[in-house]
Design a protein around this motif. Sequence first.
Motif, PDB file in Angstrom:
ATOM      1  N   VAL A 144      14.737  -0.552   9.963  1.00 31.57           N
ATOM      2  CA  VAL A 144      14.683  -1.901  10.524  1.00 31.57           C
ATOM      3  C   VAL A 144      13.784  -2.807   9.687  1.00 31.57           C
ATOM      4  CG1 VAL A 144      14.046  -3.276  12.547  1.00 31.57           C
ATOM      5  CG2 VAL A 144      15.152  -1.054  12.856  1.00 31.57           C
ATOM      6  N   THR A 145      12.571  -2.325   9.386  1.00 32.56           N
ATOM      7  CA  THR A 145      11.593  -3.184   8.705  1.00 32.56           C
ATOM      8  C   THR A 145      11.576  -3.006   7.190  1.00 32.56           C
ATOM      9  OG1 THR A 145       9.797  -1.563   8.859  1.00 32.56           O
ATOM     10  CG2 THR A 145      10.105  -3.074  10.740  1.00 32.56           C
ATOM     11  N   GLY A 146      12.064  -1.877   6.706  1.00 31.00           N
ATOM     12  CA  GLY A 146      12.013  -1.592   5.279  1.00 31.00           C
ATOM     13  C   GLY A 146      10.658  -1.077   4.812  1.00 31.00           C
ATOM     14  N   ARG A 147       9.721  -0.943   5.712  1.00 32.01           N
ATOM     15  CA  ARG A 147       8.359  -0.510   5.384  1.00 32.01           C
ATOM     16  C   ARG A 147       8.310   0.993   5.117  1.00 32.01           C
ATOM     17  NH1 ARG A 147       4.391   1.874   8.227  1.00 32.01           N
ATOM     18  NH2 ARG A 147       2.236   1.457   7.658  1.00 32.01           N
ATOM     19  N   LEU A 148       7.589   1.376   4.079  1.00 30.56           N
ATOM     20  CA  LEU A 148       7.318   2.785   3.808  1.00 30.56           C
ATOM     21  C   LEU A 148       6.025   3.198   4.494  1.00 30.56           C
ATOM     22  CD1 LEU A 148       8.076   3.308   0.009  1.00 30.56           C
ATOM     23  CD2 LEU A 148       9.196   4.418   1.932  1.00 30.56           C
ATOM     24  N   ARG A 149       6.020   4.378   5.057  1.00 29.17           N
ATOM     25  CA  ARG A 149       4.787   4.906   5.645  1.00 29.17           C
ATOM     26  C   ARG A 149       3.809   5.252   4.535  1.00 29.17           C
ATOM     27  NH1 ARG A 149       7.393   9.810   8.412  1.00 29.17           N
ATOM     28  NH2 ARG A 149       8.545   9.568   6.517  1.00 29.17           N
ATOM     29  N   THR A 150       2.532   5.164   4.854  1.00 31.11           N
ATOM     30  CA  THR A 150       1.523   5.631   3.905  1.00 31.11           C
ATOM     31  C   THR A 150       1.531   7.157   3.912  1.00 31.11           C
ATOM     32  OG1 THR A 150      -0.268   5.772   5.524  1.00 31.11           O
ATOM     33  CG2 THR A 150       0.074   3.623   4.433  1.00 31.11           C
ATOM     34  N   ALA A 151       0.902   7.756   2.914  1.00 26.95           N
ATOM     35  CA  ALA A 151       0.810   9.220   2.863  1.00 26.95           C
ATOM     36  C   ALA A 151       0.090   9.760   4.097  1.00 26.95           C
ATOM     37  CB  ALA A 151       0.109   9.660   1.587  1.00 26.95           C
ATOM     38  N   VAL A 152      -0.957   9.067   4.531  1.00 30.00           N
ATOM     39  CA  VAL A 152      -1.694   9.494   5.725  1.00 30.00           C
ATOM     40  C   VAL A 152      -0.778   9.475   6.946  1.00 30.00           C
ATOM     41  CG1 VAL A 152      -3.584   8.887   7.288  1.00 30.00           C
ATOM     42  CG2 VAL A 152      -3.927   8.778   4.814  1.00 30.00           C
ATOM     43  N   GLU A 153      -0.041   8.387   7.136  1.00 27.34           N
ATOM     44  CA  GLU A 153       0.882   8.297   8.279  1.00 27.34           C
ATOM     45  C   GLU A 153       1.933   9.405   8.209  1.00 27.34           C
ATOM     46  OE1 GLU A 153       1.003   3.502   9.114  1.00 27.34           O
ATOM     47  OE2 GLU A 153       2.213   4.309   7.482  1.00 27.34           O
ATOM     48  N   HIS A 154       2.472   9.615   7.022  1.00 27.73           N
ATOM     49  CA  HIS A 154       3.517  10.618   6.840  1.00 27.73           C
ATOM     50  C   HIS A 154       3.010  12.014   7.205  1.00 27.73           C
ATOM     51  CE1 HIS A 154       7.030  12.543   5.125  1.00 27.73           C
ATOM     52  NE2 HIS A 154       6.205  13.355   4.485  1.00 27.73           N
TER      53      HIS A 154
END
Length: 100
Positions: free
Chosen positions: A16-26
Amino acid sequence: MEFGVITLGDNRPDPVTGRLRTAVEHHREGIELAEKAESLGFESFHIGEHHGCDYITSNPAVLLGAVAMRTERIRLSTATDLLPVRDPVLMAEDYATVDV
């Protein structure tokens, strides 16, 4: 019949947003996924090793160690390990440590 969950560490943009998660979030999401899988009765959880591109899981043993600290009964394993780029003795020690 047994069911398990596998993650290969790919980090794709949010549809939806095209945003990539950060490594920490992932990595946090991977640990939370394992906890959820255990709570739902899944038998196993597997993390794969990949390097470069859209993959950000370069050492599954480290993440499996974190998962082991937050789960009790789900079986943990590697989904892939890239032997040509790792020291086999060190890799065996890493997984033996997770097993403990």
